[in-house]
Write an enzyme that holds these catalytic residues in place. Structure first.
Site, PDB file in Angstrom:
ATOM      1  N   HIS A  67       0.869  -1.387   0.061  1.00 50.06           N
ATOM      2  CA  HIS A  67       0.168   0.120  -0.098  1.00 50.06           C
ATOM      3  C   HIS A  67       0.895   1.254   0.056  1.00 50.06           C
ATOM      4  O   HIS A  67       0.431   2.455  -0.505  1.00 50.06           O
ATOM      5  CB  HIS A  67      -1.094  -0.026   1.130  1.00 50.06           C
ATOM      6  CG  HIS A  67      -0.328   0.243   2.459  1.00 50.06           C
ATOM      7  ND1 HIS A  67       0.122  -0.875   2.996  1.00 50.06           N
ATOM      8  CD2 HIS A  67      -0.256   1.191   3.332  1.00 50.06           C
ATOM      9  CE1 HIS A  67       0.525  -0.450   4.503  1.00 50.06           C
ATOM     10  NE2 HIS A  67       0.380   0.980   4.298  1.00 50.06           N
TER      11      HIS A  67
ATOM     12  N   GLU B 254       7.472   3.541  13.452  1.00 48.09           N
ATOM     13  CA  GLU B 254       5.896   3.556  14.023  1.00 48.09           C
ATOM     14  C   GLU B 254       6.123   3.746  15.545  1.00 48.09           C
ATOM     15  O   GLU B 254       6.961   3.380  16.164  1.00 48.09           O
ATOM     16  CB  GLU B 254       5.464   2.068  14.163  1.00 48.09           C
ATOM     17  CG  GLU B 254       5.291   1.547  12.705  1.00 48.09           C
ATOM     18  CD  GLU B 254       4.965   0.172  12.514  1.00 48.09           C
ATOM     19  OE1 GLU B 254       3.936  -0.181  12.360  1.00 48.09           O
ATOM     20  OE2 GLU B 254       5.749  -0.785  12.661  1.00 48.09           O
TER      21      GLU B 254
ATOM     22  N   HIS C 131       8.085  -2.566   1.944  1.00 51.69           N
ATOM     23  CA  HIS C 131       7.914  -1.193   1.770  1.00 51.69           C
ATOM     24  C   HIS C 131       9.071  -0.210   1.488  1.00 51.69           C
ATOM     25  O   HIS C 131       9.342   0.546   0.476  1.00 51.69           O
ATOM     26  CB  HIS C 131       7.283  -0.557   2.986  1.00 51.69           C
ATOM     27  CG  HIS C 131       5.894  -1.242   3.397  1.00 51.69           C
ATOM     28  ND1 HIS C 131       5.042  -1.546   2.526  1.00 51.69           N
ATOM     29  CD2 HIS C 131       5.595  -1.353   4.703  1.00 51.69           C
ATOM     30  CE1 HIS C 131       4.007  -2.123   3.263  1.00 51.69           C
ATOM     31  NE2 HIS C 131       4.246  -1.970   4.493  1.00 51.69           N
TER      32      HIS C 131
END
Ligand code: NAP
Length: 517
Positions: free
Chosen positions: A206, A244, A268
């Site tokens: 994504h 994160e 990613h």
């Protein structure tokens, strides 16, 4: 303070004027997003009750619906094992999940499009009636989104194939992780590939659907400005950070078998690296771009037992603080001892003519001080300063592409502090966040990617050879770590990782970007 404010205001105004030229945008250009109409389609979500479906896919579909991208007759069929609930009850559940979130306008009109179908995909029973339900309407685009654990990809694909659902305009979407190493990725790809062709297979990452990531391609290849400088002669180094603030929380058992390299870097971070480093593709087409990304992956300098200790740092968080509260360590959260890394920093290199000698510093971790994903391209310093020392130090130009929390692009330049007082220089960011400038609605990555699957556009999805090339490189690092038997370096929750990660970049005379300029 006032002076700084004036400086920023002046620079921003000047910069915005310049930007109109740089980016070929003239007043009067219609900035509203244009989407060609689509025909009614079916989207089947295997795992329709799961976290991904509730948190990402259904909200994304609601937006597509609101944008008129789900024409009447389109269906969303959620599949999970038998929960004893009906479609009406499923819709209630979705309503509860989505109405607690930001923008849920149009939800009441969207919900009737949803149906729930109970099916244990590992059982032979139930497939017949599921297939009848799907095939009730004639030939159309049918998207099968596998939002389930990869363990059941094969029974799902087999079931779809043997019930006539893999033919025609059917396509399948598979989520990361695609395997945990090259061998298991190849097994998944082989298994899916027995029933769906490569053209029908959409491997989602994504990050590729994010506005800023696409803007990188636009900036590089839509302007004459950057590309002549985009090489080792003019770029000092590149940093890619995905940080994160969360720990592993309930994902512990899954995460412990994976770790930061498999979970974040192999997919990613490598995809972002590819987009920075690839050669200009011959055309803006899926295969032309994916061919170039593949060349970058193949050009990555191997990191193995001979150099992993110098080029990589593994970390694992200990108790500390996160979001202003005390946070447990990874092992406490997991409830058992573990050597899995929750942080990794890597000094990578793309060994080709364009990039030889330019470090790509990759860094990702959990329980970091902020949630942040960004690419920082730092240009080389000017060869000679003509200014007096009183003007202040010259700093390098930097292009910062921020993917989250707020998507945007900033270009750091040296500027004169306005007003009298001689030549004083300051490093100032010119903000190139066009979505904000033109007040365009922020489109979530899943929203864009789901739209692309329906339209049959694979450009932002990973091809099999890319996934496998990423694993080929990552597997050597994993093997080197396994052979070293060294535990990950501890770091305190709420810090930027182990001190060894700071040393990794500082021994090259560089520092991790802190966006202070
Ligand atoms: P999850 O919350 O555990 O959901 C799994 C779904 O699969 C549930 O709806 C579950 O429903 C269904 N399922 C399990 N066994 C089934 C069976 N035999 N037949 C039919 N349905 C079955 O997992 P998730 O977090 O949504 O993740 C799904 C996939 O996306 C995973 O591969 C994950 O790695 C990937 N992913 C997730 C995220 C995320 O943010 N969550 C992000 C990136 C990638 P029942 O148990 O009720 O049958």
């Amino acid at each position: 303070m006032h002076c700084l404010y004036l400086l920023r205001k002046t620079v921003n105004c000047a910069v915005q004027n310049v930007m109109w030229y740089f980016f070929g945008i003239v007043t009067g250009v219609d900035m509203t997003p244009h989407s060609a109409p689509v025909e009614p389609f079916d989207l089947v979500i295997f795992g329709g009750t799961g976290d991904l479906a509730m948190r990402k896919l259904l909200p994304a579909l609601l937006h597509r619906f609101n944008d008129g991208q789900m024409p009447p007759g389109s269906r969303v069929i959620a599949v999970a094992r038998d929960h004893g609930f009906s479609s009406a009850q499923y819709r209630e559940r979705v309503q509860q999940a989505l109405s607690g979130k930001g923008d849920h306008a149009g939800l009441a009109d969207f919900l009737p499009l949803l149906d729930f179908h109970a099916l244990d995909v590992t059982s032979a029973e139930g497939w017949q009636s599921f297939a009848q339900e799907v095939l009730r309407v004639g030939e159309r685009v049918r998207v099968f989104y596998l939002a389930t654990s990869p363990d059941i990809f094969v029974p799902i694909c087999e079931g779809l194939h043997s019930h006539g659902l893999a033919a025609g305009q059917s396509r399948v979407v598979i989520e990361k992780p695609i395997g945990r190493d090259l061998a298991s990725a190849a097994r998944i790809n082989d298994a899916v590939g027995r029933f769906f062709s490569e053209q029908q297979t959409y491997r989602i990452d994504h990050y590729l659907g994010k506005e800023t990531v696409q803007n990188l391609t636009a900036l590089r290849f839509g302007n004459a400005l950057f590309e002549p400088l985009w090489n080792a002669a003019h770029i000092d180094h590149v940093q890619i950070t995905v940080a994160e603030t969360v720990g592993v929380e309930s994902r512990g058992p899954y995460y412990d078998k994976s770790g930061a390299l498999r979970d974040m870097v192999q997919n990613h971070l490598l995809q972002l690296l590819c987009l920075v480093a690839m050669e200009p593709p011959a055309a803006f087409s899926a295969d032309a771009i994916r061919d170039e990304k593949l060349k970058v992956l193949r050009a990555l300098k191997p990191i193995d037992a001979s150099n992993a200790a110098q080029l990589t740092v593994r970390g694992q968080y200990r108790a500390g603080a996160a979001n202003g509260q005390s946070a447990p360590g990874y092992v406490e959260e997991l409830g058992q001892p573990s050597d899995t890394e929750t942080f990794v920093a890597i000094k990578a290199e793309v060994a080709n003519w364009r990039w030889a000698g330019v470090p790509f510093y990759l860094r990702t971790g959990k329980r970091m001080p902020e949630r942040l994903s960004e690419i920082v391209v730092t240009f080389r310093s000017v060869p000679h300063s003509i200014f007096e020392p009183s003007a202040g130090p010259l700093q390098s130009n930097k292009l910062v592409l921020r993917l989250q929390p707020d998507e945007g692009v900033k270009f750091w330049l040296m500027n004169k502090v306005p007003g009298p007082g001689g030549m004083r220089l300051r490093h100032v960011a010119m903000d190139m966040s066009f979505a904000e400038t033109f007040n365009v609605r922020h489109v979530d990555a899943y929203e864009r990617l789901l739209g692309d699957v329906v339209r049959g556009n694979p450009m932002l999805f990973m091809r099999r050879d890319e996934v496998e090339a990423g694993w080929r490189w990552a597997d050597q690092i994993l093997a080197a770590w396994a052979n070293s038997h060294e535990a990950p370096n501890p770091y305190t929750a709420g810090s930027w990782g182990p001190s060894a990660a700071v040393a990794l970049i500082e021994r090259d005379g560089r520092t991790w970007n802190d966006d202070a300029g």
